[in-house]
Design a protein around this motif. Sequence first.
Motif: not given
Length: 152
Positions: A56, A139-140, A143-144, A146-147
């Motif tokens: 990342y 990845q989870d 995603n969390k 960035e959301a």
Amino acid sequence: MQYKANTPEDYIKQVPEERKEVLQTLRKTIKDNLPEGFQECIQYGMIGYVVPHSIYPDGYHCDPKIPLPFMSFASQKNSINLYHSGIYADPKIYKWFVEEYPKHCKTKLDMGKSCVRFKKIDQIPMELIAKLCQKMSVQDWINKYEAALKKK
């Protein structure tokens, strides 16, 4: 308490003798159960587990030079504290943890937003922590994270 350590091994060498073994066990539990991709380091004066820049590159939004934090633990004056971003960021993980805790530990849950404080260091529920570590992949977490940033 803040320790001046450059490595997790150095951190554990500096804690009081009666805490070394439990911290080594906690560290092994986390390392053995975190999904692939997280990297161990010293971050914010604690033993931390981060999403490295190689996965990342944006890093942590507050300071992009710092890898994205995920989980850490520290020896404090009156407790050993475990910090897990998934507990804070994902209501399902939070609910699961709160419901599972009494099945693994006789002491009352002492918890802040992402911090779980263990005052009785001989009663840290390693099996529960192992399961918690497995709940969120790199990845989870990205995603969390960035959301949550997009909501701001």
